[in-house]
Structure formats: structure tokens, C-alpha cells
Enzyme design. Structure first.
Site, PDB file in Angstrom:
ATOM      1  N   HIS A  74      41.108  32.309  44.587  1.00  0.00           N
ATOM      2  CA  HIS A  74      42.112  33.351  45.036  1.00  0.00           C
ATOM      3  C   HIS A  74      41.108  34.218  45.873  1.00  0.00           C
ATOM      4  O   HIS A  74      40.089  34.049  46.082  1.00  0.00           O
ATOM      5  CB  HIS A  74      42.825  33.995  43.893  1.00  0.00           C
ATOM      6  CG  HIS A  74      41.979  34.820  42.795  1.00  0.00           C
ATOM      7  ND1 HIS A  74      40.991  34.102  42.143  1.00  0.00           N
ATOM      8  CD2 HIS A  74      41.645  36.234  42.938  1.00  0.00           C
ATOM      9  CE1 HIS A  74      40.361  35.121  41.413  1.00  0.00           C
ATOM     10  NE2 HIS A  74      40.875  36.302  41.870  1.00  0.00           N
ATOM     11  N   HIS A  76      40.690  37.418  46.186  1.00  0.00           N
ATOM     12  CA  HIS A  76      39.756  38.678  45.743  1.00  0.00           C
ATOM     13  C   HIS A  76      38.157  38.539  46.281  1.00  0.00           C
ATOM     14  O   HIS A  76      37.874  37.249  46.108  1.00  0.00           O
ATOM     15  CB  HIS A  76      40.032  39.080  44.575  1.00  0.00           C
ATOM     16  CG  HIS A  76      41.387  39.538  44.027  1.00  0.00           C
ATOM     17  ND1 HIS A  76      41.815  39.307  42.553  1.00  0.00           N
ATOM     18  CD2 HIS A  76      42.390  39.904  44.813  1.00  0.00           C
ATOM     19  CE1 HIS A  76      43.036  40.116  42.706  1.00  0.00           C
ATOM     20  NE2 HIS A  76      43.504  40.399  44.102  1.00  0.00           N
ATOM     21  N   ASP A  78      35.725  39.222  44.913  1.00  0.00           N
ATOM     22  CA  ASP A  78      34.700  38.976  43.963  1.00  0.00           C
ATOM     23  C   ASP A  78      34.682  37.570  43.779  1.00  0.00           C
ATOM     24  O   ASP A  78      33.730  36.994  42.986  1.00  0.00           O
ATOM     25  CB  ASP A  78      34.790  39.930  42.524  1.00  0.00           C
ATOM     26  CG  ASP A  78      35.847  39.647  41.956  1.00  0.00           C
ATOM     27  OD1 ASP A  78      37.219  39.439  42.643  1.00  0.00           O
ATOM     28  OD2 ASP A  78      36.045  39.689  40.630  1.00  0.00           O
ATOM     29  N   HIS A  79      35.566  36.763  44.302  1.00  0.00           N
ATOM     30  CA  HIS A  79      35.673  35.439  44.296  1.00  0.00           C
ATOM     31  C   HIS A  79      35.432  34.830  45.554  1.00  0.00           C
ATOM     32  O   HIS A  79      34.859  33.612  45.743  1.00  0.00           O
ATOM     33  CB  HIS A  79      36.841  34.870  43.509  1.00  0.00           C
ATOM     34  CG  HIS A  79      37.046  35.366  42.363  1.00  0.00           C
ATOM     35  ND1 HIS A  79      36.915  34.314  41.304  1.00  0.00           N
ATOM     36  CD2 HIS A  79      37.397  36.602  41.770  1.00  0.00           C
ATOM     37  CE1 HIS A  79      37.214  35.123  40.131  1.00  0.00           C
ATOM     38  NE2 HIS A  79      37.513  36.300  40.561  1.00  0.00           N
ATOM     39  N   HIS A 130      48.373  36.143  39.038  1.00  0.00           N
ATOM     40  CA  HIS A 130      47.308  37.287  39.246  1.00  0.00           C
ATOM     41  C   HIS A 130      47.248  37.300  40.726  1.00  0.00           C
ATOM     42  O   HIS A 130      47.115  38.721  41.326  1.00  0.00           O
ATOM     43  CB  HIS A 130      46.070  36.618  38.884  1.00  0.00           C
ATOM     44  CG  HIS A 130      44.883  37.478  39.313  1.00  0.00           C
ATOM     45  ND1 HIS A 130      44.576  38.636  38.435  1.00  0.00           N
ATOM     46  CD2 HIS A 130      43.970  37.479  39.854  1.00  0.00           C
ATOM     47  CE1 HIS A 130      43.646  39.251  38.652  1.00  0.00           C
ATOM     48  NE2 HIS A 130      43.060  38.404  39.650  1.00  0.00           N
ATOM     49  N   ASP A 153      41.029  33.407  37.769  1.00  0.00           N
ATOM     50  CA  ASP A 153      41.560  34.659  37.023  1.00  0.00           C
ATOM     51  C   ASP A 153      43.014  34.562  36.478  1.00  0.00           C
ATOM     52  O   ASP A 153      43.532  35.612  36.393  1.00  0.00           O
ATOM     53  CB  ASP A 153      41.363  35.949  37.988  1.00  0.00           C
ATOM     54  CG  ASP A 153      40.155  36.410  38.043  1.00  0.00           C
ATOM     55  OD1 ASP A 153      39.053  35.811  37.633  1.00  0.00           O
ATOM     56  OD2 ASP A 153      39.731  37.390  38.726  1.00  0.00           O
ATOM     57  N   HIS A 191      35.565  35.028  34.668  1.00  0.00           N
ATOM     58  CA  HIS A 191      34.753  36.221  34.345  1.00  0.00           C
ATOM     59  C   HIS A 191      34.331  36.057  32.938  1.00  0.00           C
ATOM     60  O   HIS A 191      35.206  35.272  32.240  1.00  0.00           O
ATOM     61  CB  HIS A 191      35.629  37.651  34.297  1.00  0.00           C
ATOM     62  CG  HIS A 191      35.860  37.782  35.826  1.00  0.00           C
ATOM     63  ND1 HIS A 191      35.251  38.960  36.428  1.00  0.00           N
ATOM     64  CD2 HIS A 191      37.062  37.567  36.578  1.00  0.00           C
ATOM     65  CE1 HIS A 191      35.616  38.808  37.649  1.00  0.00           C
ATOM     66  NE2 HIS A 191      36.774  38.097  37.827  1.00  0.00           N
TER      67      HIS A 191
END
Length: 298
Positions: A74, A76, A78-79, A130, A153, A191
């Protein structure tokens, strides 16, 4: 092997003679994954937010695999935040994503689209909620054996992602899809949240001794900086209250209670001493810390 900036040790899971997954820690509690076809000597990476670390690992490999592609769950940061750097490190690499908001993607994929990593097969599985464009990746060997699900996520060990851009009905559908996969399917999530998830699950079902045992196992893993991933579909059907929720309404209420439970528990159950003691980092961790504490990403 312990990485200087990592919250966990590097863990390698053999799926078959020629199919392995390297679990690579990133940021405060993220995981990146290197998928390797040892026969064809080709590799792909899932969510390479710290691409320099991926390169270091591949450069140290005796097998000398060629990184051919990246699969992003996705958009975001942090990915997907390492994609642009990955393209500079590996010119010509394909970066697949299901959302056109994803940084640096080269090709968009659709639900049920099939791709290859050497002889390994990748089935793209839309898993919205998400984020609206969230994509999971179901990977199998050349003959459909040793399946793995990279769930980002969407589905966590004993948990699920927050409903940022979707509904409980969508997450319920994601969970129902999970239960149709072969029970030995290994699940690799985005995570390391297993301890906190299991604490919540046990609070919901305090008489469940199996959950209590699972929680103690997870705590022991994290004390030793060992990843709790992967789980299996069979294990999630036993230990994940979001998978066993009987309908979307129950799942929605469960997620709301999980949100409140988490708001009182700001420790992400990662080995923070490792990250806080690091003097340098390939990415800016100031954003990572704020995202981790606020729950922005998961």
C-alpha cells in the site's frame, strides 16, 4: 544475525528446496521481505522501505541472486517510501503496486493478476480497508506448493489493520478470504505487533489458555529480538479474534475496542533499545517515531 539498526534479527524461512523468504527488520517495527527462487537465482522484495539494507543482504549472499522486482502492499510511506531509492540502486527494476498514489511504482496491478518471481507464482489479491488500494500477494512454488501470503497492513498476527479508507465489511471480507486459503499458508504481515495483539485477544477471551500460551511464546520471541512472523492460516483461525468474528458488525466493534486498548499502550513491543542506540540510519526516523506512536500506519 543482528542488524545495527534493526528491531529484530534476520530470519530465513525455507518454504521448499528452491523457495525461501528472508524476514528483514525495518524502521521501528516494520518488516520487509526478500522472496528468493534459489533455482533461477531471482529475487523480489516486499515493501522495501529501507532499500540499502536490502542491497546489503543481497550483496552478502553466496547465491548472488538478481533482484528483479518489488511488490508494494500500500501507499503509506513506511511501506512505499523507499521505492525511489530502490530504483536508483537497481535501475530497470519493476515496482508493482495496486494504488496509483504509491511512490515510484512502475506498474499497477489488479486483483487476481498473476506474476512471476523466477519459477514462483505471485497472485495479486485486492484487500481494501486499511487503504482503498491495499494489495496482498499470495506466492507459491512452481507447482503451487509451500504457499505464503504477504498481507501488509491488512491482516496481522492476531490482529488487523485500522480502517483508514474502508469499512468493517471490507475487512470482514478480507478475513473470510483468508480462511479459504490452504491452512499451512504462512502469513507475513507488515509490522511486529503480535505481543500487543495477543494481549488484546486474551483480554477479550481471558479463559482461553491457548491464547495465554501463545502470548508467552510471543513475549519470549521478542525478548530475544526474534520475529514472531510468519504465522499460518490455521494459527490465525485459532488465535485471531478478527478472523473468528462472525460478521462485520462484530468485527467493527472489536476494532473499536482494539483502538481504545492501544491508545493506553504506546509501546510497540519492539526492541526499541536497538533503534534508539543506533547513531546512523539509512532513512529519517523522526517521522517513523511519530507514526509509530500515533498509529498512523497500522
Amino acid at each position: 544475525m543482528m542488524y545495527k539498526h534493526g528491531h529484530s534479527v534476520l530470519k530465513i524461512v525455507d518454504h521448499s528446496k528452491y523457495f525461501e523468504v528472508k524476514i528483514v527488520p525495518a524502521l521501528l517495527d516494520n518488516y520487509m521481505y526478500i522472496i528468493v527462487d534459489k533455482y533461477k537465482k531471482e529475487a523480489a522484495v516486499i515493501d522495501p522501505v529501507e532499500p540499502e539494507r536490502i542491497k546489503d543482504i543481497l550483496d552478502d549472499e553466496e547465491l548472488q541472486c538478481t533482484l528483479k522486482s518489488a511488490f508494494i502492499t500500500h501507499h503509506h510511506w513506511d511501506h512505499a517510501g523507499g521505492n525511489t531509492k530502490l530504483l536508483t540502486l537497481y535501475p530497470g527494476i519493476e515496482i508493482y503496486a495496486g494504488d496509483d498514489r504509491t511512490e515510484g511504482y512502475t506498474k499497477l496491478v489488479k486483483n487476481n493478476q498473476v506474476l512471476k518471481i523466477g519459477n514462483l507464482t505471485v497472485c495479486c489479491m485486492s484487500s481494501p480497508c486499511h487503504t482503498s488500494g491495499h494489495m496482498s500477494y499470495y506466492v507459491t512454488g512452481n507447482h503451487g506448493e509451500s504457499p505464503a501470503l504477504f498481507s501488509g497492513d491488512s491482516i496481522f498476527l492476531s490482529g488487523c489493520g485500522k480502517f483508514f479508507e474502508g469499512s468493517a465489511a471490507q475487512m470482514f471480507d478480507n478475513m473470510q478470504t483468508l480462511t479459504t486459503l490452504p491452512k499451512p499458508t504462512r502469513i507475513y504481515c507488515g509490522h511486529e505487533l503480535t505481543v500487543m495483539n495477543l494481549k488484546f485477544a486474551y483480554k477479550e477471551d481471558p479463559g482461553n489458555l491457548d491464547l495465554a500460551d501463545r502470548l508467552e511464546w510471543a513475549k519470549k520471541c521478542r525478548t530475544n529480538a526474534v520475529p514472531t512472523v510468519p504465522s499460518t492460516v490455521e494459527e490465525e483461525m485459532r488465535f485471531n479474534p478478527f478472523v473468528t468474528a462472525i460478521n462485520a458488525t462484530v468485527l467493527d466493534e472489536l476494532r473499536q475496542r482494539r483502538n481504545r486498548f492501544r491508545s493506553h499502550k504506546k509501546n510497540r513491543d519492539s526492541i526499541t533499545s536497538l533503534t534508539s542506540s543506533a547513531s546512523t540510519s539509512p532513512v529519517d526516523r523522526s517521522g517513523a517515531a511519530s507514526a509509530a506512536s500515533s498509529g498512523i500506519s497500522c
